[in-house]
Write a protein that holds these residues in place. Structure first.
Motif, PDB file in Angstrom:
ATOM      1  N   PRO A  93       0.808  -1.203   0.086  1.00 29.74           N
ATOM      2  CA  PRO A  93       0.004  -0.129  -0.084  1.00 29.74           C
ATOM      3  C   PRO A  93       0.898   1.193   0.046  1.00 29.74           C
ATOM      4  N   GLY A  94       1.449   1.563  -1.094  1.00 26.34           N
ATOM      5  CA  GLY A  94       2.408   2.761  -1.392  1.00 26.34           C
ATOM      6  C   GLY A  94       3.831   2.304  -1.213  1.00 26.34           C
ATOM      7  N   GLY A  95       4.628   3.530  -1.671  1.00 24.50           N
ATOM      8  CA  GLY A  95       6.231   3.291  -1.710  1.00 24.50           C
ATOM      9  C   GLY A  95       6.601   3.602  -0.173  1.00 24.50           C
ATOM     10  N   THR A  96       5.891   4.412   0.536  1.00 25.60           N
ATOM     11  CA  THR A  96       6.406   4.724   2.151  1.00 25.60           C
ATOM     12  C   THR A  96       5.979   3.503   2.828  1.00 25.60           C
ATOM     13  N   TYR A  97       5.171   2.738   2.673  1.00 29.15           N
ATOM     14  CA  TYR A  97       4.872   1.367   3.430  1.00 29.15           C
ATOM     15  C   TYR A  97       5.874   0.248   2.782  1.00 29.15           C
ATOM     16  N   ALA A 119      16.231  14.680   3.215  1.00 28.32           N
ATOM     17  CA  ALA A 119      15.666  13.417   3.256  1.00 28.32           C
ATOM     18  C   ALA A 119      14.275  13.272   3.209  1.00 28.32           C
ATOM     19  N   TYR A 120      13.570  12.663   2.452  1.00 25.38           N
ATOM     20  CA  TYR A 120      12.164  12.353   2.576  1.00 25.38           C
ATOM     21  C   TYR A 120      11.853  12.152   3.908  1.00 25.38           C
ATOM     22  N   ASP A 121      10.711  12.475   4.284  1.00 29.77           N
ATOM     23  CA  ASP A 121      10.569  12.888   5.718  1.00 29.77           C
ATOM     24  C   ASP A 121      10.241  11.539   6.558  1.00 29.77           C
ATOM     25  N   ILE A 164      19.246   5.094  -0.338  1.00 25.60           N
ATOM     26  CA  ILE A 164      19.544   6.188  -1.356  1.00 25.60           C
ATOM     27  C   ILE A 164      18.283   6.560  -2.119  1.00 25.60           C
ATOM     28  N   ASN A 165      18.238   7.430  -2.756  1.00 28.78           N
ATOM     29  CA  ASN A 165      17.033   7.851  -3.247  1.00 28.78           C
ATOM     30  C   ASN A 165      17.038   8.834  -4.473  1.00 28.78           C
ATOM     31  N   SER A 166      16.854   8.099  -5.775  1.00 29.25           N
ATOM     32  CA  SER A 166      16.971   8.533  -6.935  1.00 29.25           C
ATOM     33  C   SER A 166      16.215   8.468  -7.953  1.00 29.25           C
ATOM     34  N   HIS A 168      15.765  12.525  -6.889  1.00 34.00           N
ATOM     35  CA  HIS A 168      15.776  12.780  -5.256  1.00 34.00           C
ATOM     36  C   HIS A 168      14.547  13.664  -4.735  1.00 34.00           C
ATOM     37  N   ASN A 169      13.959  13.602  -3.841  1.00 31.98           N
ATOM     38  CA  ASN A 169      13.000  14.424  -3.365  1.00 31.98           C
ATOM     39  C   ASN A 169      13.721  14.867  -1.814  1.00 31.98           C
ATOM     40  N   PRO A 170      14.113  16.254  -1.730  1.00 33.85           N
ATOM     41  CA  PRO A 170      13.407  17.269  -2.455  1.00 33.85           C
ATOM     42  C   PRO A 170      14.335  17.974  -3.536  1.00 33.85           C
ATOM     43  N   SER A 196      17.040   1.234  -1.885  1.00 32.41           N
ATOM     44  CA  SER A 196      16.907   2.318  -2.764  1.00 32.41           C
ATOM     45  C   SER A 196      15.604   2.742  -3.027  1.00 32.41           C
ATOM     46  N   ASP A 197      15.158   3.985  -2.938  1.00 32.46           N
ATOM     47  CA  ASP A 197      13.818   4.529  -2.963  1.00 32.46           C
ATOM     48  C   ASP A 197      13.848   4.961  -4.464  1.00 32.46           C
ATOM     49  N   GLU A 198      13.182   4.340  -5.182  1.00 35.25           N
ATOM     50  CA  GLU A 198      13.008   4.793  -6.740  1.00 35.25           C
ATOM     51  C   GLU A 198      11.685   5.207  -7.318  1.00 35.25           C
ATOM     52  N   VAL A 199      10.994   5.708  -6.333  1.00 34.33           N
ATOM     53  CA  VAL A 199       9.384   6.102  -6.682  1.00 34.33           C
ATOM     54  C   VAL A 199       9.529   7.070  -7.841  1.00 34.33           C
ATOM     55  N   TYR A 200      10.395   7.770  -8.093  1.00 32.30           N
ATOM     56  CA  TYR A 200      10.222   8.706  -9.098  1.00 32.30           C
ATOM     57  C   TYR A 200      11.133   8.117 -10.336  1.00 32.30           C
ATOM     58  N   GLU A 201      11.235   6.838 -10.670  1.00 29.71           N
ATOM     59  CA  GLU A 201      12.041   6.261 -11.576  1.00 29.71           C
ATOM     60  C   GLU A 201      11.958   6.769 -12.998  1.00 29.71           C
ATOM     61  N   PHE A 227       9.098   1.325  -5.117  1.00 30.28           N
ATOM     62  CA  PHE A 227       8.359   1.900  -6.059  1.00 30.28           C
ATOM     63  C   PHE A 227       7.378   2.341  -5.764  1.00 30.28           C
ATOM     64  N   SER A 228       6.581   3.514  -6.439  1.00 29.39           N
ATOM     65  CA  SER A 228       5.132   3.872  -6.175  1.00 29.39           C
ATOM     66  C   SER A 228       4.263   4.044  -7.419  1.00 29.39           C
ATOM     67  N   PHE A 229       3.093   3.375  -7.452  1.00 32.76           N
ATOM     68  CA  PHE A 229       2.453   3.611  -8.713  1.00 32.76           C
ATOM     69  C   PHE A 229       1.855   5.034  -8.564  1.00 32.76           C
ATOM     70  N   GLY A 230       1.673   5.524  -7.542  1.00 29.21           N
ATOM     71  CA  GLY A 230       1.111   6.779  -7.305  1.00 29.21           C
ATOM     72  C   GLY A 230       1.919   7.963  -8.139  1.00 29.21           C
ATOM     73  N   LYS A 231       3.238   7.953  -7.959  1.00 24.49           N
ATOM     74  CA  LYS A 231       3.917   8.766  -8.863  1.00 24.49           C
ATOM     75  C   LYS A 231       3.853   8.524 -10.441  1.00 24.49           C
ATOM     76  N   THR A 232       3.795   7.324 -10.728  1.00 20.94           N
ATOM     77  CA  THR A 232       3.881   6.904 -12.107  1.00 20.94           C
ATOM     78  C   THR A 232       2.717   7.084 -12.691  1.00 20.94           C
ATOM     79  N   TRP A 238      -4.009   6.895  -4.041  1.00 31.54           N
ATOM     80  CA  TRP A 238      -4.261   5.426  -4.356  1.00 31.54           C
ATOM     81  C   TRP A 238      -3.388   4.561  -3.361  1.00 31.54           C
ATOM     82  N   LYS A 239      -2.387   5.237  -3.023  1.00 33.61           N
ATOM     83  CA  LYS A 239      -1.379   4.644  -1.986  1.00 33.61           C
ATOM     84  C   LYS A 239      -1.250   3.281  -2.520  1.00 33.61           C
ATOM     85  N   LEU A 240      -0.646   3.038  -3.720  1.00 33.30           N
ATOM     86  CA  LEU A 240      -0.157   1.735  -4.245  1.00 33.30           C
ATOM     87  C   LEU A 240       1.232   1.704  -4.581  1.00 33.30           C
TER      88      LEU A 240
HETATM   89  C1  PLP Z   1      11.374  10.004  -2.261  1.00 32.24           C
HETATM   90  C2  PLP Z   1       9.869   9.589  -1.748  1.00 32.24           C
HETATM   91  N1  PLP Z   1       9.793   8.212  -1.393  1.00 32.24           N
HETATM   92  C3  PLP Z   1       8.673   7.641  -1.165  1.00 32.24           C
HETATM   93  C4  PLP Z   1       7.348   8.338  -1.406  1.00 32.24           C
HETATM   94  C5  PLP Z   1       6.275   7.910  -1.214  1.00 32.24           C
HETATM   95  O1  PLP Z   1       5.212   7.228  -2.071  1.00 32.24           O
HETATM   96  P1  PLP Z   1       3.818   6.806  -1.741  1.00 32.24           P
HETATM   97  O2  PLP Z   1       3.021   8.084  -1.869  1.00 32.24           O
HETATM   98  O3  PLP Z   1       3.557   5.523  -2.618  1.00 32.24           O
HETATM   99  O4  PLP Z   1       3.902   6.315  -0.338  1.00 32.24           O
HETATM  100  C6  PLP Z   1       7.547   9.804  -1.692  1.00 32.24           C
HETATM  101  C7  PLP Z   1       6.400  10.377  -1.827  1.00 32.24           C
HETATM  102  O5  PLP Z   1       6.127  11.627  -1.723  1.00 32.24           O
HETATM  103  C8  PLP Z   1       8.751  10.419  -1.877  1.00 32.24           C
HETATM  104  O6  PLP Z   1       8.853  11.563  -2.383  1.00 32.24           O
END
Ligand code: PLP
Length: 382
Positions: A93-97, A119-121, A164-166, A168-170, A196-201, A227-232, A238-240
């Protein structure tokens, strides 16, 4: 009752605070990272179809097989990596999860985790709730690259993981092949895991290649890729999302997942399983969002703010150095109250609030929203 908070330092997030302030002052909200336009009608129809056809009960714990199979095909096509949909992917249920579950799978009290700031919060609270210790390394300002010499010096016998996160947010910085090589050298012959946080792949610009850890079989043995379907698919609500790893790590990941959420919304998974074969939807995303970045930068050229580079993600940072002596938080609050534009102060992505006088804008918005915001920012005078 005596309550011992597991996260005594955690309060309301800056996104909630700034969004509330934006609403109070009727400001254009370029703070929180989400699109203000609608997602694909076709994908919505596919969820509808799945619900109407009776796909409304629990999905298998790891996710619908069709979706996992299609993801495996996508990964092979994009990153030349063969993964087994039965053992290497879990829908979450989402990338954060996915990130939280990976950390909880691996971390024990007293373990150290290297985190790059800003770093992402969710990262730091997710580490601390597991009794582990975040070892914070600031990215180099102003290009926000990783200081690998500092990383080398920060490794101890207790280092359990590097995050790592690429893209990168923010900051919108992206990792290069050389970064991955540096990482490989550091973790070689150690027991250090990687997240490796690749939600913005797919949100990567200027013809750059996304350096996914899925490209590297040797690193994948020790890596959770999230990964996050929400970003794609412009569907953050949807938090998937999903996580890919080695079969050994994924087996442990699923033990945690099984007794936390167990399984994920069935009709959305069925819809994504069908929609994902439409590769133009994700291959076109980078150019689509790059156009928004370029448009925003072009509008902002008429303001006093100085852009920092953004090569990916939803975000563009601007410096207000020389324009005000206020802290970035004070400055962001004033921009909302007096000029009607909401941004996120980048110091909030540092545990100790490192303030480089930088604010983050989310440009993944309709053109008229960006225009409205910049019209107001043009009025900003020193
Ligand atoms: C770097 C980073 N990782 C993970 C997420 C989380 O994605 P999700 O909304 O699918 O939980 C975000 C969302 O803002 C993000 O910016």
């Amino acid at each position: 009752m005596i309550i011992h908070s597991k996260l005594p330092d955690v309060g309301t997030t800056v996104f909630t605070t700034m969004s509330l302030l934006a609403a109070q002052h009727n400001a254009v909200n370029l703070g929180q990272g989400f699109p203000d336009f609608n997602m694909s009608e076709e994908l919505v129809e596919l969820v509808n179809k799945a619900m109407k056809s009776g796909l409304n009960q629990y999905a298998p714990m790891a996710g619908l097989p069709l979706l996992r199979e299609r993801l495996a095909e996508k990964v092979e096509k994009l990153y030349a990596r063969k993964i087994n949909p039965d053992t290497d992917i879990t829908i979450t249920p989402g990338g954060t999860y996915a990130i939280y579950t990976a950390l909880t799978t691996i971390l024990e009290p007293g373990d150290e985790v290297i985190v790059f700031e800003p770093a992402y919060d969710s990262y730091i609270p997710n580490i601390e709730v597991n009794g582990a210790i975040p070892v914070l390394i600031p990215l180099k300002f102003p290009d926000y690259s990783i200081p690998w010499d500092v990383v080398r010096k920060s490794i101890t016998a207790r280092t359990k993981m590097i995050m790592i996160n690429s893209p990168h947010n923010p900051t919108g910085s992206v990792l290069s092949k050389n970064d991955i090589e540096q990482l490989r050298q550091i973790v070689a012959r150690t027991n250090i895991f990687i997240l490796s946080d690749e939600v913005y792949e797919h949100l990567i610009f200027d013809g750059l290649q996304h350096e996914s850890l899925l490209r590297h079989a040797d690193l994948l043995e020790r890596t959770f890729v999230c990964f996050s379907f929400g970003k794609t698919y412009h569907s953050t609500g949807w938090k998937l999302g999903y996580c890919i790893s080695s079969p050994e790590l994924m087996k442990e990941f699923r033990k945690v997942h099984q007794y936390n959420c167990f399984s994920v919304h069935t009709p959305s998974q069925a819809a994504l399983g069908e929609y994902i074969t439409n590769s133009s939807a994700y291959l076109g995303l980078g150019p689509f969002v790059q156009k928004k970045r370029d448009y925003f930068q072009q509008l902002m050229a008429d303001t006093l703010f100085k852009p920092l580079p953004s090569y990916g993600s939803y975000f563009q940072c601007y410096s207000y150095e020389g324009l005000s002596a206020e802290s970035d938080k004070e400055f962001a609050i004033r921009l909302t109250k007096e000029y009607g534009v909401t941004t996120i102060p980048v110091s909030t992505f540092y545990k100790e609030g490192k303030d480089d006088k930088v604010i983050r804008f989310c440009f993944c918005k309709k053109e008229e929203t960006l225009q409205r915001a910049v019209e107001k920012l043009r009025l900003f005078k020193v």
